[in-house]
Design a protein around this motif. Structure first.
Motif, PDB file in Angstrom:
ATOM      1  N   GLY A   1       0.810  -1.217   0.000  1.00 57.51           N
ATOM      2  CA  GLY A   1       0.000   0.000   0.000  1.00 57.51           C
ATOM      3  C   GLY A   1       0.841   1.265   0.000  1.00 57.51           C
ATOM      4  N   HIS A   2       2.006   1.196   0.616  1.00 55.22           N
ATOM      5  CA  HIS A   2       2.846   2.391   0.746  1.00 55.22           C
ATOM      6  C   HIS A   2       3.201   2.983  -0.612  1.00 55.22           C
ATOM      7  N   ASP A   3       3.372   2.100  -1.629  1.00 55.40           N
ATOM      8  CA  ASP A   3       3.732   2.611  -2.955  1.00 55.40           C
ATOM      9  C   ASP A   3       2.598   3.471  -3.540  1.00 55.40           C
ATOM     10  N   GLY A  50      11.185   2.403   9.034  1.00 57.72           N
ATOM     11  CA  GLY A  50      10.173   1.403   8.711  1.00 57.72           C
ATOM     12  C   GLY A  50      10.060   1.337   7.199  1.00 57.72           C
ATOM     13  N   CYS A  51       9.278   0.365   6.697  1.00 58.64           N
ATOM     14  CA  CYS A  51       9.051   0.318   5.235  1.00 58.64           C
ATOM     15  C   CYS A  51       8.451   1.649   4.800  1.00 58.64           C
ATOM     16  N   SER A  52       7.449   2.107   5.545  1.00 55.66           N
ATOM     17  CA  SER A  52       6.779   3.371   5.219  1.00 55.66           C
ATOM     18  C   SER A  52       7.763   4.533   5.207  1.00 55.66           C
ATOM     19  N   SER A  53       8.673   4.523   6.169  1.00 55.86           N
ATOM     20  CA  SER A  53       9.614   5.634   6.278  1.00 55.86           C
ATOM     21  C   SER A  53      10.681   5.599   5.190  1.00 55.86           C
ATOM     22  N   VAL A  59      15.638   8.795  12.767  1.00 53.56           N
ATOM     23  CA  VAL A  59      15.671   7.587  13.599  1.00 53.56           C
ATOM     24  C   VAL A  59      14.245   7.181  13.966  1.00 53.56           C
ATOM     25  N   HIS A  60      14.101   5.957  14.421  1.00 54.58           N
ATOM     26  CA  HIS A  60      12.791   5.351  14.620  1.00 54.58           C
ATOM     27  C   HIS A  60      11.951   6.135  15.634  1.00 54.58           C
ATOM     28  N   GLY A  61      10.842   6.664  15.169  1.00 57.56           N
ATOM     29  CA  GLY A  61       9.896   7.338  16.058  1.00 57.56           C
ATOM     30  C   GLY A  61      10.221   8.778  16.377  1.00 57.56           C
ATOM     31  N   SER A  89       5.472   8.524   8.059  1.00 56.79           N
ATOM     32  CA  SER A  89       5.758   7.647   9.184  1.00 56.79           C
ATOM     33  C   SER A  89       4.932   6.377   9.051  1.00 56.79           C
ATOM     34  N   GLY A  90       5.206   5.421   9.924  1.00 57.45           N
ATOM     35  CA  GLY A  90       4.405   4.204   9.963  1.00 57.45           C
ATOM     36  C   GLY A  90       3.638   4.142  11.258  1.00 57.45           C
ATOM     37  N   ASP A  91       2.789   3.139  11.380  1.00 55.18           N
ATOM     38  CA  ASP A  91       2.006   3.010  12.613  1.00 55.18           C
ATOM     39  C   ASP A  91       2.903   2.591  13.774  1.00 55.18           C
ATOM     40  N   GLY A  92       3.960   1.817  13.484  1.00 48.73           N
ATOM     41  CA  GLY A  92       4.911   1.492  14.545  1.00 48.73           C
ATOM     42  C   GLY A  92       5.694   2.738  14.909  1.00 48.73           C
ATOM     43  N   ASP A  93       6.160   3.404  13.901  1.00 45.27           N
ATOM     44  CA  ASP A  93       6.982   4.598  14.072  1.00 45.27           C
ATOM     45  C   ASP A  93       6.235   5.678  14.856  1.00 45.27           C
ATOM     46  N   THR A  94       4.932   5.809  14.603  1.00 43.24           N
ATOM     47  CA  THR A  94       4.168   6.866  15.260  1.00 43.24           C
ATOM     48  C   THR A  94       3.479   6.407  16.537  1.00 43.24           C
ATOM     49  N   ASN A 141      -0.551   3.309   7.537  1.00 43.50           N
ATOM     50  CA  ASN A 141      -0.989   2.474   8.659  1.00 43.50           C
ATOM     51  C   ASN A 141      -1.375   1.070   8.191  1.00 43.50           C
ATOM     52  N   ASN A 142      -0.511   0.100   8.489  1.00 40.68           N
ATOM     53  CA  ASN A 142      -0.809  -1.279   8.081  1.00 40.68           C
ATOM     54  C   ASN A 142      -1.050  -2.200   9.272  1.00 40.68           C
ATOM     55  N   GLY A 143      -1.091  -1.628  10.466  1.00 40.35           N
ATOM     56  CA  GLY A 143      -1.398  -2.451  11.651  1.00 40.35           C
ATOM     57  C   GLY A 143      -0.275  -3.392  12.029  1.00 40.35           C
ATOM     58  N   CYS A 144       0.870  -3.254  11.383  1.00 36.92           N
ATOM     59  CA  CYS A 144       1.985  -4.143  11.737  1.00 36.92           C
ATOM     60  C   CYS A 144       3.317  -3.450  11.514  1.00 36.92           C
ATOM     61  N   TYR A 145       4.359  -4.115  12.013  1.00 37.16           N
ATOM     62  CA  TYR A 145       5.725  -3.647  11.755  1.00 37.16           C
ATOM     63  C   TYR A 145       6.197  -4.392  10.509  1.00 37.16           C
ATOM     64  N   GLY A 146       6.086  -3.747   9.351  1.00 32.69           N
ATOM     65  CA  GLY A 146       6.504  -4.419   8.127  1.00 32.69           C
ATOM     66  C   GLY A 146       7.987  -4.755   8.148  1.00 32.69           C
ATOM     67  N   LEU A 147       8.788  -3.773   8.407  1.00 30.62           N
ATOM     68  CA  LEU A 147      10.240  -3.933   8.229  1.00 30.62           C
ATOM     69  C   LEU A 147      10.874  -4.956   9.169  1.00 30.62           C
ATOM     70  N   THR A 148      10.250  -5.162  10.337  1.00 32.44           N
ATOM     71  CA  THR A 148      10.814  -6.185  11.228  1.00 32.44           C
ATOM     72  C   THR A 148      10.022  -7.488  11.141  1.00 32.44           C
ATOM     73  N   LYS A 149       9.279  -7.625  10.085  1.00 35.75           N
ATOM     74  CA  LYS A 149       8.621  -8.875   9.706  1.00 35.75           C
ATOM     75  C   LYS A 149       7.309  -9.168  10.419  1.00 35.75           C
ATOM     76  N   SER A 165      21.836   9.886  22.967  1.00 35.59           N
ATOM     77  CA  SER A 165      22.894   9.096  22.358  1.00 35.59           C
ATOM     78  C   SER A 165      22.525   8.535  20.980  1.00 35.59           C
ATOM     79  N   GLU A 166      21.302   8.064  20.768  1.00 36.92           N
ATOM     80  CA  GLU A 166      20.958   7.514  19.447  1.00 36.92           C
ATOM     81  C   GLU A 166      21.084   8.595  18.371  1.00 36.92           C
ATOM     82  N   PHE A 167      20.569   9.770  18.694  1.00 40.79           N
ATOM     83  CA  PHE A 167      20.628  10.878  17.731  1.00 40.79           C
ATOM     84  C   PHE A 167      22.072  11.315  17.467  1.00 40.79           C
TER      85      PHE A 167
END
Ligand SMILES: Cc1ncc(C[n+]2csc(CCOP(=O)(O)OP(=O)(O)O)c2C)c(N)n1
Ligand code: SF4
Ligand SMILES: [Mg+2]
Lengths: 349, 626
Positions: A37-39, A66-69, A85-87, A109-114, A138-146, B306-308
């Motif tokens: 969906g991100h595409d 994330g995939c979205s990011s 960085v993440h989040g 951002s992604g749903d995990g990221d946000t 928003n895909n309800g999951c962490y795509g990039l970490t599987k 530190s991460e940043f």
């Protein structure tokens, strides 16, 4: 703002009023899974910027992890981008936007990221009303970490692993309305008719514009039982359509009286909202919350512009920033010089 | 009884209760001595508390101009019953004890080797003043008056200072001056004034201080002014002692000096972030976008950033961070000083990272180095961390005045503008065209179709294209090392002083001492003490990391090198061992990590002790030196 006419262009592609073709808004080739969906969100962003004739280099793209990011690489190749960085993209975007108030800021951002690691920064971004568009794919999951469940996964939704999610999902749109966001929308990556004008409106809005886009993960959450699969989303979609008329354009379509609500933005652009229900008021947080709540209770995915404050004042206003961007100030404007320093010394003796 | 004698050379300590208004009276005392032209260094020793816990104010007077702590107390003024027992015990034999004699002193607090001076502070204030708050506040001013008589402080200077302090609140001047006079008169009437320890402005053995017209200011204010003069426009922070006053002062000066004359609007942005992660994120975003941005924090904040910091190092975004160190780990002793973030800052973040550190030792250096930090961060496109500490940041220090060269131009480093991009034949964000490891960056919005790139914390090639190829990654991080090598020639060089002549040296060993920041003043003093005892010690004051090559040489040229610092683990010593490939036994730690700043006496004691135990071994190790 400088306007630029591209020198080479595909002869058959239409140009926008700045002379750019849609290809000028392309990015690198996506490396996401086919059908992600991100595409589609990337494509909608590209089209929205083309249609609104925004010079690509006046946009700064920011994202978390994330995939979205990753997607900001895949659109607007002529814009600077920052995969942070993440989040924590909200803080980076806040700093960037106060440093140069003249650019247009687009956060992905992604749903995990946000909704998990970045929840703190997200609500504070809303609270400050940073002048930017913020899209959560928003895909309800962490795509990039599987495929682990994210905090927006609905209670009882089943991921690829076959396990039912045991926790209530966080509804980012309701949260944004409650927290005072000045523009809140929800859409579906598969609904370009709605997503494109929403992105255009968000980018024209002064202040924080949030779009929560249901964006199915074909690899980890598109199975039967997942509430954020393509099929489930389509089945439950409740669309509030809209048109976006930028300030430069004449209004061509005639709308039947009472069928739509027109919202004029600070720059003169107009959003025409075609209401699903007669008493929906897009400038009322109460309306938005009631509608979101009843959709959530019936398993519907309510999409459209849910809330807008067209008179919102952004962070630059609150901070009383001078009109000239901070990053363009020179020594004369910044450095008080030796005379002042000598008098400070005098006061310390 | 033999009483301590000393003109312009003694230590006074005030023992107070936090939140009773003693701070401004104590400051008045120190400032008056400063105005008399006598070298003075006051220090606040305060609890993590708003009201009720004990707090002390230690004032060192030193005609030789030693501004570090000496150790020991010659005169204690105690108005805190909670700590009186310890306070009495801490006075040097032959010293003096001043107290509120409204209630008689408990018999167990009597020592026969010190002199007592009772001033009925409470009783006098109850009698003279009607308002309860004044009765409380002015007790402090009464004791300053008594001290003025005991130590021979110029009374009219005190009165001038009071009128400065209450400019705009003239109604308060009268009762304050009255309180001052009451104390002064009481001491004159009841004691033999002045004491054998006293002030005399005509004696000053520190010509460097007299000639350079020193100022009295704290390091945090100086750093804030450095940020103003260095052109910082974005400050993001999260409150934490002892760094808070950096941004407070920046805000105060910016409101005065950074208002756009045309619109009356601000040419600066200050953001109180939701936490230190966000504070650093804001700095990264603003700097990426070409503004000079900074944050100030202390240990716990440094951990959160530190991460940043790793991202900024790897993505090559300038960052200025002012770390005002306190005692850790975690909350540790939040209102006590240490130099204990050295390793955490030098190698902050995961992966292979190294950061540029600056070590100011005076407010003047806090100012200069903050300005320099902005230049370095942009020249090197990397985080620069200024390592101050609570002692330097929050206490008033006599410092050479701040100086400004009006020809100063901000060094924005290698940034391509639209014209340069237009003229460039090719450009890659991470191409090392100059061979110094520093590449050319571009800012968002610069050019319609040239110079856009994607900044990321992930691996990339020279053209800023995402790449997971091992070779690309290795080339990139090796270039970052090259850049760190370049940094050595950009950062401030160490300060070396002429050795103190020693007539009959008691050792043939070549002794050296390395120190930095607030360890410097007491180290200089300790080295003079030891020189007088026959131990010549060469000194080098470290001012930056990466280390200058002269530091390697210094270590190699000496048989024993003392590394003087304020943490438990000898962090600077470890950093030197690690970065300069020096054998551990070459470096001997001299440490204090009690939370109160290191004293000259401690340093001298530890070095004496070390010389006793190690010189035999070292002699055996290097027979040629004997
Ligand atoms: C500090 C930190 N913790 C964990 C990770 C690992 N990580 C990378 S992406 C991700 C989740 C991304 O989920 P989401 O934002 O929903 O993006 P999606 O891939 O679903 O589009 C995680 C946990 C990380 N990069 N950084
Ligand atoms: S894993 Fe899911 S979210 Fe990631 S690219 Fe594939 S489909 Fe998209
Ligand atoms: Mg996700």
């Amino acid at each position: 703002m400088s306007y630029y006419k591209p020198k080479f262009r595909h002869p058959s592609l239409p140009e926008n009023e700045l002379g750019y073709t849609v290809a000028d808004y392309d990015g690198a080739v996506s490396t996401l899974c086919a059908g992600c969906g991100h595409d589609s969100i990337s494509a909608a962003i590209r089209n929205a910027c083309f249609l609104s004739a925004i010079p690509p280099h006046r946009i700064a793209k920011l994202s978390g992890i994330g995939c979205s990011s990753k997607t900001p690489t895949y659109f607007l190749g002529r814009s600077h981008g920052f995969n942070s960085v993440h989040g924590r993209m909200p803080s980076v975007a806040t700093g960037a936007s106060v440093a140069n108030r003249d650019l247009i800021y687009l956060g992905i951002s992604g749903d995990g990221d946000t909704a998990s690691i970045g929840m703190g920064q997200f609500v504070h971004l809303i609270r400050r009303n940073v002048n930017m568009t913020y899209i959560v794919a928003n895909n309800g999951c962490y795509g990039l970490t599987k495929g682990q469940d994210s905090a927006t996964a609905d209670l009882g939704s089943v991921g690829k692993s076959g396990v039912k999610n045991q926790f209530d999902g966080i509804d980012l749109a309701s949260l944004a309305v409650l927290q005072g966001a000045s523009f809140v929308a929800r859409s579906f990556s598969g609904d370009k008719e709605q997503l494109e004008p929403l992105i255009r409106a968000a980018m024209a809005h002064k202040g924080f514009a949030f779009i929560d886009v249901v964006s199915p993960c074909v690899t980890f959450a598109n199975n039967v039982g997942s509430t954020k699969s393509y099929a489930a989303t389509r089945d439950n979609l409740e669309v509030m359509p809209l048109d976006f008329v930028p300030m430069r354009e004449e209004i061509r379509t005639q709308y039947k009286e009472g069928s739509s609500q027109a919202v004029t933005l600070h720059d003169g652009s107009i959003i025409h909202l075609h209401k699903a229900s007669k008493d929906y008021k897009a400038d009322s947080r109460e309306s938005a919350l009631i509608a979101l709540q009843s959709a959530n209770e019936t398993g519907k995915v309510l999409t459209g512009l849910l809330y807008i404050d067209p008179n919102s004042q952004d962070l630059n206003h609150t901070l009383e920033l001078a009109p000239k961007p901070l990053n363009s100030l020179g020594k004369d404007e910044l450095c008080p010089g030796s005379r002042v320093l000598n008098s400070i010394n005098e006061g310390l003796r | 009884m033999k009483q301590i004698k000393g003109v312009n050379d003694f230590v006074v300590k005030f023992a107070n209760v936090n939140g009773t208004g003693s701070a401004s009276a104590n400051h008045l005392f120190a400032k008056a001595i400063f105005r008399m032209g006598v070298p003075v260094s006051p220090r606040n020793i305060f609890p993590s508390n708003i009201q009720g816990l004990p707090t002390w104010y230690e004032v060192r007077v030193s005609s030789k101009g030693y501004l570090g702590r000496r150790g020991g107390v010659d005169l204690m003024l105690c108005v805190n019953p909670q700590t009186m027992e310890d306070d009495v015990a801490s006075v040097e034999p032959g010293g003096y004890f001043v107290y509120d004699s409204t209630r008689p002193l408990a018999p167990h607090l009597k020592r026969d080797d010190i002199s007592y001076f009772g001033v009925p502070l409470t009783e006098m204030c109850m009698r003279e003043f009607k308002v309860a708050r004044l009765q409380q506040l002015l007790k402090n001013v009464v004791y300053v008056g008594a001290m003025a008589a005991l130590l021979d402080i110029n009374f009219s200077i005190l009165k001038d200072l009071l009128s400065d302090q209450f400019k705009g609140k003239e109604k308060l001047i009268m009762p304050n001056v009255h309180a001052l006079e009451m104390g002064y008169q009481f001491a004159q009437d009841h004691f033999k004034c002045p004491l054998p320890i006293r002030l005399d402005p005509s004696i000053n053995e520190a010509p460097h201080i007299r000639e350079s017209q020193h100022i009295l200011m704290n390091g945090n204010t100086a750093a804030a002014l450095g940020a103003i003069y260095g052109g910082a426009t974005v400050a993001a922070w999260y409150p934490i002692t002892p760094s808070t006053s950096v941004v407070d002062a920046f805000s105060k000066y910016a409101e005065r000096m950074r208002i756009d004359p045309g619109t009356g609007k601000r040419n600066f942005a200050i953001l109180q972030a939701e936490d230190e992660l966000a504070a650093m994120g804001i700095v990264v975003g603003a700097s990426w976008n070409g503004a000079r941005a900074f944050t100030a924090t202390s240990g716990p904040g440094l951990s959160l950033m530190s991460e940043f910091l790793g991202l900024a190092y790897f993505a090559e975004v300038p960052v200025v961070l002012i770390d005002v160190q306190r005692s850790g780990p975690s909350t540790g002793m939040p209102t006590r000083s240490q130099q204990s973030d050295i390793l955490a800052a030098a190698y902050a973040s995961h992966g292979d990272t190294k950061h540029v550190l600056l070590f100011p030792a005076t407010p003047r250096e806090c100012f200069d180095m903050t300005v320099q930090a902005f230049d370095l961060a942009e020249q090197l496109q990397t985080p620069v961390i200024m390592m101050s500490d609570l002692d330097l940041g929050m206490n008033d220090w006599m410092s050479p005045p701040l100086e400004w060269d009006d020809d100063y131009e901000m060094n924005r480093g290698k940034v391509l503008n639209a014209k340069a991009l237009e003229e460039a034949e090719s450009w890659g964000r991470y191409l090392d065209v100059d061979g110094d490891g520093i590449c050319y960056r571009t800012l968002p919005g610069t050019h319609p179709d040239k110079g856009a790139f994607f900044t990321r914390g992930s691996s990339k090639n020279e053209m800023a294209v995402y790449s997971e190829k091992g070779e690309d990654y290795v080339r990139n991080v090796d270039r970052l090392l090259r850049k760190f090598e370049t940094a050595k020639s950009y950062v401030p060089v160490p300060k070396v002083h002429d050795p103190i002549p020693v007539k009959k040296p008691k050792t043939k060993l070549k002794l050296g001492a390395l120190f930095f920041g607030t360890s410097a003043s007491p180290s200089y003093e300790a080295v003079e003490i030891l020189a007088a005892e026959g131990y010549p010690i060469d000194v080098m004051r470290i001012r930056a990391f990466p280390f200058h090559q002269s530091l390697d040489m210094f270590v190699h040229e000496h048989d024993i090198v003392f590394v003087i610092e304020q943490n438990r683990d000898g962090q600077m010593r470890q950093l030197i061992m690690n970065e300069c490939h020096i054998a551990p036994d070459k470096l001997t730690s001299v440490l204090n990590y009690s939370g109160t700043p290191i004293t000259a006496r401690t340093i001298a004691d530890q070095i004496r002790q070390a010389l006793k135990t190690t010189s035999a071994e070292v002699v055996a190790l290097h027979p040629e030196t004997t």
